[in-house]
Design an enzyme around this catalytic site. Structure first.
Site, PDB file in Angstrom:
ATOM      1  N   LYS A  80       2.634  27.080 -47.936  1.00 19.44           N
ATOM      2  CA  LYS A  80       2.493  28.535 -48.054  1.00 19.44           C
ATOM      3  C   LYS A  80       0.982  28.703 -47.171  1.00 19.44           C
ATOM      4  O   LYS A  80       0.305  28.251 -47.345  1.00 19.44           O
ATOM      5  CB  LYS A  80       2.595  29.025 -49.389  1.00 19.44           C
ATOM      6  CG  LYS A  80       2.858  30.476 -49.556  1.00 19.44           C
ATOM      7  CD  LYS A  80       4.264  30.820 -49.733  1.00 19.44           C
ATOM      8  CE  LYS A  80       4.684  32.163 -49.997  1.00 19.44           C
ATOM      9  NZ  LYS A  80       5.976  32.433 -50.083  1.00 19.44           N
ATOM     10  N   GLY A 180      12.410  46.983 -58.608  1.00 17.81           N
ATOM     11  CA  GLY A 180      12.270  46.884 -57.278  1.00 17.81           C
ATOM     12  C   GLY A 180      13.094  46.888 -56.228  1.00 17.81           C
ATOM     13  O   GLY A 180      14.173  46.016 -56.049  1.00 17.81           O
ATOM     14  N   GLY A 182      12.963  47.154 -52.587  1.00 18.60           N
ATOM     15  CA  GLY A 182      12.493  46.785 -51.454  1.00 18.60           C
ATOM     16  C   GLY A 182      13.387  45.988 -50.558  1.00 18.60           C
ATOM     17  O   GLY A 182      14.700  46.240 -50.631  1.00 18.60           O
ATOM     18  N   VAL A 184      14.939  42.857 -50.425  1.00 19.76           N
ATOM     19  CA  VAL A 184      15.855  42.294 -51.284  1.00 19.76           C
ATOM     20  C   VAL A 184      16.857  43.234 -52.381  1.00 19.76           C
ATOM     21  O   VAL A 184      17.973  42.953 -52.422  1.00 19.76           O
ATOM     22  CB  VAL A 184      15.355  41.078 -52.035  1.00 19.76           C
ATOM     23  CG1 VAL A 184      16.544  40.481 -52.968  1.00 19.76           C
ATOM     24  CG2 VAL A 184      14.570  40.000 -51.180  1.00 19.76           C
TER      25      VAL A 184
HETATM   26  P1  NAD Z   1       9.338  44.208 -50.792  1.00 18.04           P
HETATM   27  O1  NAD Z   1       7.906  44.446 -50.820  1.00 18.04           O
HETATM   28  O2  NAD Z   1      10.213  44.808 -49.720  1.00 18.04           O
HETATM   29  O3  NAD Z   1       9.994  45.303 -52.075  1.00 18.04           O
HETATM   30  C1  NAD Z   1       9.382  45.048 -53.438  1.00 18.04           C
HETATM   31  C2  NAD Z   1       9.699  46.243 -54.316  1.00 18.04           C
HETATM   32  O4  NAD Z   1       9.102  46.401 -55.505  1.00 18.04           O
HETATM   33  C3  NAD Z   1       8.869  47.453 -53.464  1.00 18.04           C
HETATM   34  O5  NAD Z   1       9.661  48.528 -53.077  1.00 18.04           O
HETATM   35  C4  NAD Z   1       7.834  48.108 -54.467  1.00 18.04           C
HETATM   36  O6  NAD Z   1       7.408  49.410 -54.234  1.00 18.04           O
HETATM   37  C5  NAD Z   1       8.568  47.535 -55.702  1.00 18.04           C
HETATM   38  N1  NAD Z   1       7.700  47.609 -56.718  1.00 18.04           N
HETATM   39  C6  NAD Z   1       6.295  46.975 -56.880  1.00 18.04           C
HETATM   40  N2  NAD Z   1       5.833  46.987 -58.101  1.00 18.04           N
HETATM   41  C7  NAD Z   1       7.106  47.670 -58.693  1.00 18.04           C
HETATM   42  C8  NAD Z   1       6.905  47.979 -60.346  1.00 18.04           C
HETATM   43  N3  NAD Z   1       6.269  47.768 -61.022  1.00 18.04           N
HETATM   44  N4  NAD Z   1       8.143  48.569 -60.900  1.00 18.04           N
HETATM   45  C9  NAD Z   1       9.156  48.920 -59.748  1.00 18.04           C
HETATM   46  N5  NAD Z   1       9.180  48.681 -58.424  1.00 18.04           N
HETATM   47  C10 NAD Z   1       7.732  48.039 -57.994  1.00 18.04           C
HETATM   48  O7  NAD Z   1       9.566  42.697 -51.401  1.00 18.04           O
HETATM   49  P2  NAD Z   1      11.113  41.703 -51.221  1.00 18.04           P
HETATM   50  O8  NAD Z   1      10.928  41.231 -49.709  1.00 18.04           O
HETATM   51  O9  NAD Z   1      12.142  42.817 -51.382  1.00 18.04           O
HETATM   52  O10 NAD Z   1      10.887  40.724 -52.043  1.00 18.04           O
HETATM   53  C11 NAD Z   1      10.969  41.175 -53.636  1.00 18.04           C
HETATM   54  C12 NAD Z   1      10.709  39.784 -54.527  1.00 18.04           C
HETATM   55  O11 NAD Z   1      11.688  38.726 -54.069  1.00 18.04           O
HETATM   56  C13 NAD Z   1       9.110  39.422 -54.261  1.00 18.04           C
HETATM   57  O12 NAD Z   1       8.667  38.762 -55.420  1.00 18.04           O
HETATM   58  C14 NAD Z   1       9.435  38.019 -53.315  1.00 18.04           C
HETATM   59  O13 NAD Z   1       8.382  37.086 -53.227  1.00 18.04           O
HETATM   60  C15 NAD Z   1      10.694  37.506 -53.653  1.00 18.04           C
HETATM   61  N6  NAD Z   1      11.465  36.902 -52.688  1.00 18.04           N
HETATM   62  C16 NAD Z   1      11.947  37.699 -51.528  1.00 18.04           C
HETATM   63  C17 NAD Z   1      12.783  37.050 -50.644  1.00 18.04           C
HETATM   64  C18 NAD Z   1      13.067  37.724 -49.144  1.00 18.04           C
HETATM   65  O14 NAD Z   1      13.919  37.238 -48.455  1.00 18.04           O
HETATM   66  N7  NAD Z   1      12.551  38.928 -49.082  1.00 18.04           N
HETATM   67  C19 NAD Z   1      12.915  35.748 -50.645  1.00 18.04           C
HETATM   68  C20 NAD Z   1      12.541  35.131 -51.854  1.00 18.04           C
HETATM   69  C21 NAD Z   1      11.861  35.646 -52.938  1.00 18.04           C
END
Ligand code: NAD
Length: 357
Positions: A80, A180, A182, A184
């Site tokens: 990472k 959340g 976002g 995913v």
């Molecule tokens: P992202 O930043 O697109 O979405 C995260 C969302 O969570 C945002 O909309 C944000 O506003 C919201 N958020 C933050 N704090 C919050 C709270 N207290 N209450 C409610 N909502 C809140 O991130 P992502 O890419 O969707 O990833 C989400 C999680 O999954 C992360 O932990 C990431 O490490 C993990 N992850 C993502 C992937 C991927 O393919 N994107 C793969 C493996 C793991």
């Protein structure tokens, strides 16, 4: 604890500190393990209070990538990188991204970068102007956004958890709470509503909530209520560390299966506490591996069908780990044991070995 002590405790192979005088960017790249192959892991842009916090984060996250690759049966190691921002929201620039790309290039393929929190596909494409060892861009680097694949894997993990509890794996009528929405989370809403589940969402970004409610007809609750909503499955898809000793007694779900990395604050203790409360925790490093499988699969030269099959296999891997957890303290302990076993076996896939170089 000093840097070497931390590396030794977690078993890291190498940690590289980089700085670029022109863009001012400071980066730490942590390669945890290349035992199963070259190490793929995202680049996170974040403002850390201290350098020690940044080091702690990159060591923890890179170790998690080794485990995730191992449980996904990929011929890949774990790494990472973190970009230490001078202030929150520090703007993205091409100069910064290209400097990070040059740092990645110095590892000569032992580390393959990808997007993580704060990094866009455009950023990845800029990195790819300086190195071939980056995945997840749109124009210059392959793979695109891994989130749809992550969401699909998370649904597979939910099915395994339902089966483990002796329930139907149909999602119809199931109540799923998603923290959340976002990258995913939004795909998860689409998949789950498509399967007839009742979905409750929450996000601190009110525009995202309004858009998902409007498009998928789901209900929403304020951010401080989502974790304690009554539901069948709780899917944390925001930040890590959201479930701790204070939060767990307030949970009202039967299963936790989400995408957020490191969702348990202290996985050894919290996973045992969840079991004692009668909540089945589906370990996140298995549940959220779909995106890694997609990018790593492309990097390793697997076909689309082989990649799809590996994402489907998240369901059987999760089923095995949940079953094995019955004789262990927790499902987290079972996940670690499964990954360790896989790492000890070494790289068993001849096809992946050929392409991994
Ligand atoms: P992202 O930043 O697109 O979405 C995260 C969302 O969570 C945002 O909309 C944000 O506003 C919201 N958020 C933050 N704090 C919050 C709270 N207290 N209450 C409610 N909502 C809140 O991130 P992502 O890419 O969707 O990833 C989400 C999680 O999954 C992360 O932990 C990431 O490490 C993990 N992850 C993502 C992937 C991927 O393919 N994107 C793969 C493996 C793991």
């Amino acid at each position: 604890m000093n840097t070497f002590e931390q590396m030794i405790e977690r078993g890291h192979e190498r940690v590289c500190f980089h700085q670029d005088p022109d863009s001012g960017v400071r980066v730490i790249i942590a390669v945890h393990s290349t035992r199963l192959g070259n190490a793929l892991g995202g680049t996170r842009r974040w403002h850390y209070a201290t350098e020690a916090d940044a080091l702690y984060d990159v060591l923890r996250l890179s170790e998690g990538m080794t485990l995730k690759a191992a449980v996904s049966d990929l011929a890949m190691g774990g790494a990472k990188s973190v970009v230490l921002l001078p202030r929150p929201g520090h703007p993205i620039t091409e100069a910064e991204a290209r400097a990070v790309g040059r740092f990645v290039e110095t590892l000569d393929g032992a580390y393959i970068a990808a997007a993580d929190v704060g990094v866009t596909s455009q950023y990845v494409d800029w990195m790819a102007m300086e190195t071939d060892h980056v995945m997840g861009g749109v124009r210059r680097s392959r793979g695109g956004d891994p989130s749809p694949h992550t969401a699909r894997g998370t649904v597979n993990a939910m099915r395994a958890a339902l089966a483990h509890l002796g329930q139907s794996t149909s999602l119809r009528g199931l109540t799923v709470a998603i923290q959340g929405i976002g990258h995913v989370g939004r795909h998860l809403v689409r998949l789950l509503t498509g399967h007839g589940a009742r979905v409750i969402v929450s996000d601190i970004d009110t525009d995202r909530v309004a858009s998902v409610v409007d498009e998928f007809g789901v209900t929403s609750v304020p951010p401080n209520e989502i974790l304690s909503v009554e539901c069948d499955v709780l899917a944390p898809c925001a930040l890590g560390g959201v479930i701790d000793a204070t939060m767990s007694p307030r949970l009202r779900c039967r299963i936790i299966a989400g995408a957020a990395n490191n969702m348990l604050d202290d996985p050894d203790e919290d996973a045992v506490a969840l079991r004692n409360q009668g909540i089945l925790y589906a370990p996140d490093l298995i549940a959220n591996a779909g995106g890694l499988i997609h990018l790593a699969g492309l990097y390793l030269g697997l076909t689309e069908q082989e990649i799809d099959r590996k994402i489907d296999n998240i369901e059987s891997t999760m089923a095995t780990v949940l079953h094995e957890s019955e004789s262990l303290p927790s499902t987290y302990a079972a996940m670690i044991a499964y990954a360790d076993r896989r790492i000890a076996q070494g790289n068993t896939s001849s096809k992946e070995q050929v392409h991994a170089g």
